[in-house]
Every structure is written in C-alpha cells, then in structure tokens.
Design an enzyme around this catalytic site. Structure first.
Site, PDB file in Angstrom:
ATOM      1  N   VAL A  76       0.840  -1.198   0.000  1.00  0.00           N
ATOM      2  CA  VAL A  76       0.000   0.000   0.000  1.00  0.00           C
ATOM      3  C   VAL A  76       0.873   1.245   0.000  1.00  0.00           C
ATOM      4  O   VAL A  76       1.882   1.312   0.716  1.00  0.00           O
ATOM      5  CB  VAL A  76      -0.907   0.010   1.254  1.00  0.00           C
ATOM      6  CG1 VAL A  76      -1.654   1.325   1.377  1.00  0.00           C
ATOM      7  CG2 VAL A  76      -1.870  -1.156   1.224  1.00  0.00           C
ATOM      8  N   CYS A  77       0.495   2.234  -0.823  1.00  0.00           N
ATOM      9  CA  CYS A  77       1.134   3.551  -0.775  1.00  0.00           C
ATOM     10  C   CYS A  77       0.051   4.606  -0.926  1.00  0.00           C
ATOM     11  O   CYS A  77      -1.143   4.302  -0.885  1.00  0.00           O
ATOM     12  CB  CYS A  77       2.214   3.687  -1.842  1.00  0.00           C
ATOM     13  SG  CYS A  77       1.580   3.694  -3.536  1.00  0.00           S
ATOM     14  N   ALA A  78       0.443   5.845  -1.147  1.00  0.00           N
ATOM     15  CA  ALA A  78      -0.539   6.928  -1.211  1.00  0.00           C
ATOM     16  C   ALA A  78      -1.386   6.855  -2.474  1.00  0.00           C
ATOM     17  O   ALA A  78      -2.613   6.984  -2.431  1.00  0.00           O
ATOM     18  CB  ALA A  78       0.144   8.278  -1.107  1.00  0.00           C
ATOM     19  N   MET A 105      -4.015   4.703  -1.107  1.00  0.00           N
ATOM     20  CA  MET A 105      -4.870   5.104   0.005  1.00  0.00           C
ATOM     21  C   MET A 105      -5.934   6.097  -0.427  1.00  0.00           C
ATOM     22  O   MET A 105      -6.953   6.252   0.258  1.00  0.00           O
ATOM     23  CB  MET A 105      -4.020   5.678   1.134  1.00  0.00           C
ATOM     24  CG  MET A 105      -3.164   4.635   1.849  1.00  0.00           C
ATOM     25  SD  MET A 105      -4.148   3.363   2.721  1.00  0.00           S
ATOM     26  CE  MET A 105      -4.701   4.276   4.173  1.00  0.00           C
TER      27      MET A 105
END
Length: 382
Positions: A76-78, A105
C-alpha cells in the site's frame, strides 16, 4: 483480481471484503512513517508493517527478512506507483501471492460498501453505506420506489448508481449537521436529482445556498407508505445537530453518539459552551427515547465498531450499559472528558466546513487532499 505472473492489483472493494469477512491479510505500507502513524488500514484479521519507500530503493535484500512467507501480501502507498514498484521487487524475490492496492490510500479513502441494515414496517428498507477507509457512514431509506439519503459523502455517484439499479427516485438529501471532517455530498446530490436538501437551520447561519429546514416538528415522508423520518433536536457536536427517528425503529444520531464513543463539541471552537448541550442530549434527551431504538451513527472510529456483515449499529439501551461516554458519574467529569486532551482536529476541517457552507468550491483533487486521513469526530478516538 487481474491475473499477472508476478504481482496483481487489488481493488479497494476487494481489500474491504478481506477486512469485513475477517480473512487474513498482511499489509505492507510503504508510505512515510508520519503518514502511516496518522492513518492506516485496520482490521481484526490483518497484520500491518510500515517500511517506507526510500528503504526499498537500494534493493530488497535489507528488508526481505521482515516480510513473512506463505501469506497474502498487499502493498500500500498513497497513490499506487510506489506500491507497484515494491510489489515487483517482492515478486522477483520469490514472495507470492503479492498484491498492490489499486489507486492507493486515495482509493481506500473513497470506497463505499453498501450494507442492508434491515426492513421497515411497511415494506421499505434502510441501507448503510460504509466508507471503511474514512470511517464515514451514510444512509438510504427506501420505500415504494422513493429514497431519502442521510449524511451523504461527496462520492454521490455510488448512491446514484445504487438508486438506478434498484429503480429508486431520490426525493430527499439530509445532513444531520454541518460536517467538519468530510465534504458533504447532500447538496450536490439534491441538485443532480431534484431532491429536497435538508439541513438544521442553526448550523446554516453562514451557508450561501437555499435549503429546507430540518428541525423539530417537521416530518419527511418517503414513499406512499408514509414512513416518517422524525427530526429530534440534539445539539452538542454542533449547535444544530439533529437526530432522526426513522419508522419508530432506528435512531440516526449523526456525530452525537457512536457505538463505542460520543461526539466532540469543539470543532467550531465552542467546546466549553457546547459541552452542556452534549450532556443534555446524551443524558436527558436520548434517555426519553425508547431503549429499543437501533442507533445508526454517521461515523465509526474503530474497526471493532463494525459488527456482522460490516454493520455499525447497536440498541440504544445496550449503549447506555457499554458506551463509556454515556457513563460519566457527574457533569464535572463529563466536561473534563469532552474538553480536555481532545484528539487532533480532523485534517483541513476549517476548509471542509467552508466547503460545506458553499463559501469555497475546491476542485475534485483538492477535495480528495482535504479529506485524506481518519475521521476525528469522537472524544475517545485518540
């Protein structure tokens, strides 16, 4: 999930099903530490580890020992790009299965999961739309082909699509109060569908648009079966906060009462003034209502507040036994709890209030940025 030889994309909807169905999932969050500590994916059956992206730039060997084998891993990243890079490194190192969160996200913040809460007495239904990444809860009350939507978030396309698929005409869009942690979609939904937009007048002193006054004594009818939505003035989170009794079965509490906590009174800078209102609503006004009403709040603060099927709902009488915010022994202790040591304010909450008043018109991307992060409407969410 899309097929691939090494890594696969996982949608926010698929990730939500892992969490709501309590399936095991290992989440590797590669955002920087401050963003991770501020807001992260949560679930009873997930493990989560933060290894910032910059630690991966020199190769996977230095961090591979910290990544478990034989588990489904979601990176998961932005926004998505960094997680795809890290997922590729893990796949090349032989770890499998590896997924990355499509849209990052940002997509997690915007996903809504529809959950049927129950039936109404004359054949209608009530649905809860769970914004699992942000903790927001919206509602649709349905009867005889008509619908009322309550505390709608800005992703109105989800509600419009649901209405179309089920042959529903949206007649009312209602906000229980002027929201400060997320941008309301109520007014936009009303403009797009021709529905009436309802807002408590005491929260609408500075709004720059027309609205219907949501106040005691008004009754909003949905469908030919005369299902009534009865407003109950319940200040404390805001001066205008208004709860809704639906069909004599459900109590939509807005941000006044949650499953495990109570609303905060300080988001307009008037915590001392509004603490008394909050206590009167919770300890007097709600006490006059039936214990058998099912409480449906506008937010949840912890994943533990979501019960079977992802529902955030509880009997009012049970909350008077279990919710710590309803069990302070005296007014002085209550006031200390709701005015001292409050959690951090919601991100961009002043700009969000201005947007919900109609005073500013941020772009879609600006609205996404304003809403990034958790909701912080409850006094126990620290």
């Amino acid at each position: 999930m899309a097929a691939a030889d090494d890594k696969q994309g996982m949608t926010a909807e698929e990730a939500a099903r892992f969490i709501l169905d309590k399936k095991e999932l290992f989440i590797l969050d590669v955002r920087n530490e401050s963003d991770f500590n501020d807001w992260k994916m949560e679930g009873e059956s997930i493990e989560i580890l933060n290894i910032p992206y910059f630690e991966w730039l020199e190769g996977v060997d230095s961090v591979l020992s910290r990544i478990p084998e034989g588990k489904q891993i979601l990176v998961v990243c932005a926004k998505e790009g960094s997680s795809k890079f890290v997922a590729e490194q893990l796949a090349e190192a032989g770890r499998s299965p590896i997924y990355y969160l499509e849209g990052g996200m940002k997509s997690w913040s915007e996903y809504l999961e529809p959950v049927k809460i129950g039936d109404l007495k004359d054949g209608g239904s009530i649905y809860q739309f769970v914004r699992i990444g942000k903790g927001c809860l919206s509602y649709m009350i349905v009867s005889d082909g008509e619908a009322a939507v309550v505390d709608m978030v800005r992703m109105t396309d989800v509600i419009e699509r649901f209405a179309k698929e089920n042959g529903l005409t949206i007649k009312h869009a209602i906000d229980t109060h002027l929201h400060a942690d997320h941008i309301s979609g109520g007014r936009i939904l009303a403009e797009k569908t021709g529905a009436a937009y309802w807002l408590p007048p005491k929260d609408a002193a500075e709004v720059v648009f027309a609205y219907e006054k949501l106040e005691d004594g008004k009754e909003i009818t949905v469908g030919n079966t005369q299902i009534k939505i009865q407003p109950v003035y319940s200040p404390g989170h805001t001066i205008g906060s208004t709860s809704l009794i639906v069909d004599d079965q459900y109590l939509l509490t807005g941000d006044i009462l949650f499953i495990e906590s109570i609303g905060r009174p300080d988001l307009a800078g008037k915590a001392e003034d509004w603490a008394g209102d909050l206590r009167h609503t919770l300890y007097t006004r709600y006490k006059e209502l039936s214990d058998d009403l099912i409480v449906l709040p506008a937010h949840f603060g912890k994943i533990s507040e979501l019960g079977e099927g992802g529902k955030a709902a509880a009997r009012l009488g049970d909350l008077y036994q279990s919710n710590p915010g309803l069990n302070f022994p005296d007014e002085a202790e209550f006031r200390r709890a709701v005015t001292d040591n409050l959690p951090q304010h919601p991100n961009s909450y002043q700009a969000i209030r201005q947007t919900n008043m109609g005073k500013i018109q941020p772009t879609d991307e600006e609205q996404r940025e304003m809403e990034m992060g958790p909701n912080r409407c409850a006094i126990h969410d620290k």
